[in-house]
Design a protein around this motif. Structure first.
Motif, PDB file in Angstrom:
ATOM      1  N   HIS A  19      53.184 -24.422 -54.189  1.00 59.17           N
ATOM      2  CA  HIS A  19      52.514 -23.422 -53.336  1.00 59.17           C
ATOM      3  C   HIS A  19      51.833 -22.508 -54.460  1.00 59.17           C
ATOM      4  CE1 HIS A  19      54.861 -23.807 -49.378  1.00 59.17           C
ATOM      5  NE2 HIS A  19      54.540 -24.926 -49.855  1.00 59.17           N
ATOM      6  N   SER A  20      51.037 -23.110 -55.237  1.00 58.17           N
ATOM      7  CA  SER A  20      50.319 -22.404 -56.194  1.00 58.17           C
ATOM      8  C   SER A  20      49.091 -21.527 -55.749  1.00 58.17           C
ATOM      9  CB  SER A  20      49.728 -23.360 -57.260  1.00 58.17           C
ATOM     10  OG  SER A  20      48.973 -24.369 -56.617  1.00 58.17           O
ATOM     11  N   ILE A  21      48.899 -20.593 -56.247  1.00 58.39           N
ATOM     12  CA  ILE A  21      48.107 -19.650 -55.582  1.00 58.39           C
ATOM     13  C   ILE A  21      46.608 -20.117 -55.506  1.00 58.39           C
ATOM     14  CG2 ILE A  21      47.445 -18.515 -57.934  1.00 58.39           C
ATOM     15  CD1 ILE A  21      48.209 -16.656 -54.539  1.00 58.39           C
ATOM     16  N   TYR A  22      46.172 -20.661 -56.403  1.00 57.15           N
ATOM     17  CA  TYR A  22      44.731 -21.143 -56.188  1.00 57.15           C
ATOM     18  C   TYR A  22      44.560 -22.137 -55.408  1.00 57.15           C
ATOM     19  CZ  TYR A  22      43.689 -17.436 -60.033  1.00 57.15           C
ATOM     20  OH  TYR A  22      43.635 -16.273 -60.668  1.00 57.15           O
ATOM     21  N   GLY A  23      45.480 -23.052 -55.299  1.00 55.67           N
ATOM     22  CA  GLY A  23      45.337 -24.235 -54.708  1.00 55.67           C
ATOM     23  C   GLY A  23      45.733 -23.753 -53.031  1.00 55.67           C
ATOM     24  N   GLY A  56      39.483 -25.866 -46.189  1.00 52.75           N
ATOM     25  CA  GLY A  56      39.755 -27.270 -45.604  1.00 52.75           C
ATOM     26  C   GLY A  56      38.447 -28.255 -46.105  1.00 52.75           C
ATOM     27  N   LYS A  57      37.913 -28.027 -47.310  1.00 49.93           N
ATOM     28  CA  LYS A  57      37.022 -28.651 -47.976  1.00 49.93           C
ATOM     29  C   LYS A  57      37.165 -29.315 -49.056  1.00 49.93           C
ATOM     30  CE  LYS A  57      33.985 -27.401 -44.813  1.00 49.93           C
ATOM     31  NZ  LYS A  57      33.331 -28.245 -43.654  1.00 49.93           N
ATOM     32  N   PRO A  58      36.684 -30.468 -49.962  1.00 47.19           N
ATOM     33  CA  PRO A  58      36.969 -31.169 -51.000  1.00 47.19           C
ATOM     34  C   PRO A  58      36.365 -30.300 -52.058  1.00 47.19           C
ATOM     35  CG  PRO A  58      35.258 -32.179 -49.903  1.00 47.19           C
ATOM     36  CD  PRO A  58      35.625 -31.388 -48.604  1.00 47.19           C
ATOM     37  N   LEU A  59      36.721 -30.406 -53.240  1.00 45.98           N
ATOM     38  CA  LEU A  59      36.241 -29.774 -54.391  1.00 45.98           C
ATOM     39  C   LEU A  59      34.542 -30.295 -54.670  1.00 45.98           C
ATOM     40  CD1 LEU A  59      39.160 -30.141 -56.688  1.00 45.98           C
ATOM     41  CD2 LEU A  59      38.289 -27.880 -55.805  1.00 45.98           C
ATOM     42  N   GLU A  60      33.862 -29.426 -54.970  1.00 46.19           N
ATOM     43  CA  GLU A  60      32.650 -29.722 -55.204  1.00 46.19           C
ATOM     44  C   GLU A  60      32.408 -30.134 -56.816  1.00 46.19           C
ATOM     45  OE1 GLU A  60      30.369 -26.821 -52.303  1.00 46.19           O
ATOM     46  OE2 GLU A  60      30.730 -26.090 -54.228  1.00 46.19           O
ATOM     47  N   MET A  61      31.684 -31.150 -57.149  1.00 48.12           N
ATOM     48  CA  MET A  61      31.462 -31.374 -58.443  1.00 48.12           C
ATOM     49  C   MET A  61      30.782 -30.400 -59.285  1.00 48.12           C
ATOM     50  SD  MET A  61      33.161 -34.093 -58.621  1.00 48.12           S
ATOM     51  CE  MET A  61      34.422 -33.148 -57.545  1.00 48.12           C
ATOM     52  N   ILE A  62      31.597 -29.442 -59.739  1.00 42.94           N
ATOM     53  CA  ILE A  62      30.617 -28.199 -60.380  1.00 42.94           C
ATOM     54  C   ILE A  62      30.936 -28.205 -61.807  1.00 42.94           C
ATOM     55  CG2 ILE A  62      30.395 -26.666 -58.403  1.00 42.94           C
ATOM     56  CD1 ILE A  62      32.789 -25.099 -59.338  1.00 42.94           C
ATOM     57  N   GLN A 113      40.693 -22.798 -58.629  1.00 45.75           N
ATOM     58  CA  GLN A 113      40.484 -21.561 -59.224  1.00 45.75           C
ATOM     59  C   GLN A 113      38.848 -21.413 -59.757  1.00 45.75           C
ATOM     60  OE1 GLN A 113      42.518 -20.490 -62.918  1.00 45.75           O
ATOM     61  NE2 GLN A 113      41.925 -18.075 -62.694  1.00 45.75           N
ATOM     62  N   ALA A 114      38.420 -22.195 -60.487  1.00 47.26           N
ATOM     63  CA  ALA A 114      36.959 -22.416 -60.888  1.00 47.26           C
ATOM     64  C   ALA A 114      36.034 -22.303 -59.499  1.00 47.26           C
ATOM     65  CB  ALA A 114      36.619 -23.655 -61.736  1.00 47.26           C
ATOM     66  N   GLN A 115      36.378 -23.394 -58.644  1.00 51.42           N
ATOM     67  CA  GLN A 115      35.661 -23.187 -57.328  1.00 51.42           C
ATOM     68  C   GLN A 115      35.624 -22.011 -56.749  1.00 51.42           C
ATOM     69  OE1 GLN A 115      34.335 -26.604 -55.738  1.00 51.42           O
ATOM     70  NE2 GLN A 115      33.103 -24.995 -54.912  1.00 51.42           N
ATOM     71  N   LEU A 116      36.559 -21.422 -56.421  1.00 51.43           N
ATOM     72  CA  LEU A 116      36.815 -19.934 -55.958  1.00 51.43           C
ATOM     73  C   LEU A 116      35.798 -18.952 -56.719  1.00 51.43           C
ATOM     74  CD1 LEU A 116      40.430 -19.912 -54.784  1.00 51.43           C
ATOM     75  CD2 LEU A 116      38.705 -19.923 -53.201  1.00 51.43           C
ATOM     76  N   LEU A 117      35.968 -19.037 -58.052  1.00 51.45           N
ATOM     77  CA  LEU A 117      35.135 -17.989 -58.743  1.00 51.45           C
ATOM     78  C   LEU A 117      33.552 -18.308 -58.603  1.00 51.45           C
ATOM     79  CD1 LEU A 117      37.369 -17.800 -62.169  1.00 51.45           C
ATOM     80  CD2 LEU A 117      36.839 -16.088 -60.433  1.00 51.45           C
ATOM     81  N   ALA A 118      33.358 -19.849 -58.823  1.00 48.95           N
ATOM     82  CA  ALA A 118      31.904 -20.133 -58.459  1.00 48.95           C
ATOM     83  C   ALA A 118      31.302 -19.442 -57.155  1.00 48.95           C
ATOM     84  CB  ALA A 118      31.806 -21.531 -58.685  1.00 48.95           C
ATOM     85  N   ASP A 119      32.215 -19.814 -56.240  1.00 46.50           N
ATOM     86  CA  ASP A 119      31.846 -19.593 -54.776  1.00 46.50           C
ATOM     87  C   ASP A 119      31.483 -17.969 -54.600  1.00 46.50           C
ATOM     88  OD1 ASP A 119      32.063 -22.132 -53.987  1.00 46.50           O
ATOM     89  OD2 ASP A 119      33.649 -22.023 -52.869  1.00 46.50           O
ATOM     90  N   ALA A 120      32.261 -17.303 -55.258  1.00 44.89           N
ATOM     91  CA  ALA A 120      32.345 -15.821 -54.995  1.00 44.89           C
ATOM     92  C   ALA A 120      31.139 -15.297 -55.731  1.00 44.89           C
ATOM     93  CB  ALA A 120      33.439 -15.070 -55.586  1.00 44.89           C
ATOM     94  N   LYS A 176      21.155 -16.749 -57.872  1.00 44.88           N
ATOM     95  CA  LYS A 176      21.913 -17.655 -59.122  1.00 44.88           C
ATOM     96  C   LYS A 176      22.865 -18.698 -58.122  1.00 44.88           C
ATOM     97  CE  LYS A 176      25.504 -15.345 -60.934  1.00 44.88           C
ATOM     98  NZ  LYS A 176      25.773 -14.449 -61.914  1.00 44.88           N
ATOM     99  N   PRO A 177      22.009 -19.707 -57.517  1.00 47.69           N
ATOM    100  CA  PRO A 177      22.901 -20.900 -56.880  1.00 47.69           C
ATOM    101  C   PRO A 177      23.417 -21.581 -57.665  1.00 47.69           C
ATOM    102  CG  PRO A 177      20.686 -21.455 -57.192  1.00 47.69           C
ATOM    103  CD  PRO A 177      20.683 -19.962 -57.724  1.00 47.69           C
ATOM    104  N   LYS A 178      24.560 -22.344 -57.162  1.00 47.13           N
ATOM    105  CA  LYS A 178      25.261 -23.318 -57.919  1.00 47.13           C
ATOM    106  C   LYS A 178      24.576 -24.520 -58.053  1.00 47.13           C
ATOM    107  CE  LYS A 178      28.752 -23.064 -54.769  1.00 47.13           C
ATOM    108  NZ  LYS A 178      29.898 -23.603 -54.185  1.00 47.13           N
TER     109      LYS A 178
END
Length: 278
Positions: free
Chosen positions: A137-141, A148-154, A223-230, A236-238
């Motif tokens: 149960h890691s925090i960012y996961g 409920g979405k897959p990771l984006e290729m960012i 973690q990177a996905q959450l930061l990029a989304d925020a 400044k779009p992804k």
């Protein structure tokens, strides 16, 4: 180098990278003729993976588990005992269980996490190619799983999961029976990793080293996905990696040898930290 292939199906294209830079490999996956010796080696690496997870703060109460398929009797597997902190686990602490959940006499006789058994037993039954699975149960996961979405290729690192991870959207509460384990295994399908909605992440591998490295990589990608989304906004779009480049990066990096090698610095560090007491 193999030519770039654009991925058009939902299944990952797995190719061994032929890139070399001279010299000999720093890490090699050992070949065993004695499966009992392989078992010892696997349990040692399993214990180290738990130590690494503890150092990265993936432990939380009695939650979280890693399993490895037994190389002697492949219808059985090893899993961590209930209520022992990841940082304290040694190879000798692991519990050997069969598909019925019976604890076998050649391992630790402590009880195991019931939810862990329900999940891992169904994965090992459904995927004979999987030798190890990791879930905590890691925090960012668990934070990213709420979407409920897959990771984006960012990023280059997120390409490790290009068309190779699934999402289980049917959260059924704490896993108390094999039915929920079956649902998770079905959602995983032939992929290597799965995001469990409102729960966390789970990764698999052909070695515990591979599964553990992919868990670390997926946790950091969340973690990177959450930061990029925020940070994203209209000015400044992804920007996303194109399929062609994502497929090339995936094919060049996601091989059993490369993923095993990626975990070895962590393994060696844990051996050094513990003075080999693992």
């Amino acid at each position: 180098m193999s030519p770039v292939t654009t991925q058009t199906s939902s299944e990952p294209i797995v190719q061994e990278s032929s890139i070399t830079f001279g010299g000999k490999a720093n890490h090699t996956i050992p070949n065993f003729t004695d499966m009992y010796e392989k078992r010892k080696w696997m349990l040692n690496h399993m214990a180290a993976a738990f130590r690494v997870f503890a150092r990265k703060d993936y432990a939380e109460g009695q939650a979280g588990h890693i399993s490895i398929r037994d190389p002697v009797d492949r219808d059985t597997f090893w899993i961590n005992p209930l209520g022992v902190h990841f940082a304290m686990l040694k190879a000798e602490d692991m519990v050997h269980v069969n598909e019925m959940g019976e604890i076998l006499p050649d391992g630790n006789q402590l009880s195991i996490n019931h939810a862990g058994f329900c999940i891992h037993s169904e994965i090992h039954k459904a995927r004979p190619d999987v030798d190890a699975a990791c879930h905590t149960h890691s925090i960012y996961g668990k934070a990213y799983s709420t979407f409920g979405k897959p990771l984006e290729m960012i990023s280059q690192d997120s390409c490790l999961f290009y068309n190779a991870h699934a999402v289980y959207e049917g959260f059924g509460g704490v896993v108390l029976d094999g039915g929920e384990g079956k649902h998770i295994a079905a959602a995983l399908g032939s992929k290597q990793s799965v995001i469990l909605q409102n729960h966390g992440i789970l990764t698999t591998g052909r070695s515990v080293d591979e599964a553990a490295f992919m868990f670390i990589a997926m946790e950091k990608s969340c973690q990177a996905q959450l930061l990029a989304d925020a940070a994203a906004n209209q000015s400044k779009p992804k920007r996303f990696i194109e399929d062609r480049e994502a497929a090339f990066t995936y094919n060049a990096t996601v091989t059993p040898f490369n993923l095993y090698s990626c975990f070895q610095p962590e393994y060696s560090y844990e051996i050094s930290r513990s003075n080999g007491d693992i």
